[in-house]
Design an enzyme around this catalytic site. Structure first.
Site, PDB file in Angstrom:
ATOM      1  CG  HIS A  98      40.433  43.131  42.374  1.00  0.00           C
ATOM      2  ND1 HIS A  98      40.660  44.486  42.432  1.00  0.00           N
ATOM      3  CD2 HIS A  98      41.304  42.650  41.450  1.00  0.00           C
ATOM      4  CE1 HIS A  98      41.615  44.816  41.580  1.00  0.00           C
ATOM      5  NE2 HIS A  98      42.025  43.713  40.975  1.00  0.00           N
ATOM      6  CG  HIS A 123      33.869  36.269  43.045  1.00  0.00           C
ATOM      7  ND1 HIS A 123      33.743  35.572  41.854  1.00  0.00           N
ATOM      8  CD2 HIS A 123      33.186  37.428  42.868  1.00  0.00           C
ATOM      9  CE1 HIS A 123      33.028  36.289  41.002  1.00  0.00           C
ATOM     10  NE2 HIS A 123      32.676  37.425  41.587  1.00  0.00           N
ATOM     11  CG  HIS A 125      31.129  41.474  44.418  1.00  0.00           C
ATOM     12  ND1 HIS A 125      32.161  42.166  43.818  1.00  0.00           N
ATOM     13  CD2 HIS A 125      30.941  40.371  43.640  1.00  0.00           C
ATOM     14  CE1 HIS A 125      32.565  41.525  42.739  1.00  0.00           C
ATOM     15  NE2 HIS A 125      31.838  40.432  42.605  1.00  0.00           N
ATOM     16  CG  HIS A 142      28.906  36.998  41.715  1.00  0.00           C
ATOM     17  ND1 HIS A 142      29.546  38.140  41.270  1.00  0.00           N
ATOM     18  CD2 HIS A 142      27.640  37.385  42.080  1.00  0.00           C
ATOM     19  CE1 HIS A 142      28.729  39.163  41.373  1.00  0.00           C
ATOM     20  NE2 HIS A 142      27.567  38.737  41.858  1.00  0.00           N
ATOM     21  CB  THR A 205      30.363  42.523  37.972  1.00  0.00           C
ATOM     22  OG1 THR A 205      31.106  41.683  38.872  1.00  0.00           O
ATOM     23  CG2 THR A 205      28.995  41.918  37.695  1.00  0.00           C
ATOM     24  CB  THR A 206      35.757  42.534  37.627  1.00  0.00           C
ATOM     25  OG1 THR A 206      35.887  41.191  37.159  1.00  0.00           O
ATOM     26  CG2 THR A 206      35.119  42.534  39.001  1.00  0.00           C
TER      27      THR A 206
END
Length: 255
Positions: A98, A123, A125, A142, A205-206
């Protein structure tokens, strides 16, 4: 004053590992925001609007009232975030399906507003998850921290196309390696010079979209070179959850 968070459970035994995370015993499982359990994705049958129905443990994704990300107000330029990093931190960078996640080695910490927190992982996005006045940035990083109770604080850093940023080179090398490799991050070097911020209570957020997460999103974006953004997007692109309703929450500019 710090917002009171819900306590998050800790791992019960060293044998419980999260896929490609390399998390040590005692690390909150929710700190790995990209659990590779029940199938979820950013499009198709497993897309964000369906997360809450994919598994019982993901129900909060659909019913929660303090979800992240959100649309943030325009920058106010208030006081800088009081953050002291522990210098260069070594760990494992790996693609978990992801995003590309850097999992910090033992002993990595960050002091935020005088409180020592464990750096668990970071990680990205692409584009950003948080927006500012409705506008996304090119990417968002993040930095996930946990305190001794398992409560999470995430420092969000927005990124825009611009000058090459050497502070991100080690992480990006891991992102393009195609397999897990050792990397080094230095949080302070990876933050913008101006560190005014917005903070609110939100969630992962996941999936499982656990609430009770303190978010601190820096208002000033960093710059990444076009080649660096291309490296991120080659690994994952459009891996961002849409913004969620603010509801009765307040976005503040002090901790």
């Amino acid at each position: 004053m710090r917002t009171t968070h819900h306590r998050l459970p800790l791992l019960a035994a060293p044998a419980v590992l999260l896929v490609l995370a390399g998390c040590a015993a005692g690390t909150p499982p929710e700190a790995d925001a990209h659990d590779a359990g029940t199938s979820w994705s950013y499009e198709g049958a497993g897309s964000p609007e369906r997360w809450g129905a994919l598994a019982d443990e993901y129900g909060t994704c659909g019913t929660g009232e303090r979800q992240s990300p959100i649309d943030l107000p325009a920058a106010r330029g208030g006081a800088d975030l009081d953050l002291v990093g522990s210098g260069a931190v070594r760990g494992l960078t790996a693609d978990n399906g992801h995003t590309v996640q850097f999992t910090a080695g033992d002993g990595a910490s960050t002091t935020i507003a005088g409180e020592d927190l464990d750096l668990v992982q970071m990680h990205f996005h692409a584009g950003s998850e948080h927006t500012v006045d409705g506008e996304p940035a090119d990417a968002e990083f993040h930095f996930v921290h946990a305190d001794g109770r398992g409560d999470l604080t995430v420092v969000g850093v927005l990124a825009e196309r611009g000058a090459h940023n050497p502070a991100y080179e080690s992480y990006l090398a891991g992102a393009t390696a195609g397999a897990g490799r050792e990397s080094t991050v230095d949080i302070e070097a990876m933050l913008p010079e101006v560190r005014s911020f917005a903070t609110y209570e939100g969630s992962l957020t996941t999936p499982p979209c656990t609430e009770g997460v303190r978010w601190i999103v820096l208002e000033e974006p960093i710059e990444l070179g076009a080649d660096q953004l291309a490296d991120l997007e080659a690994a994952h692109v459009e891996n961002a959850r849409p913004v969620q309703p603010l509801g009765d929450r307040t976005v503040r500019h002090t901790l």
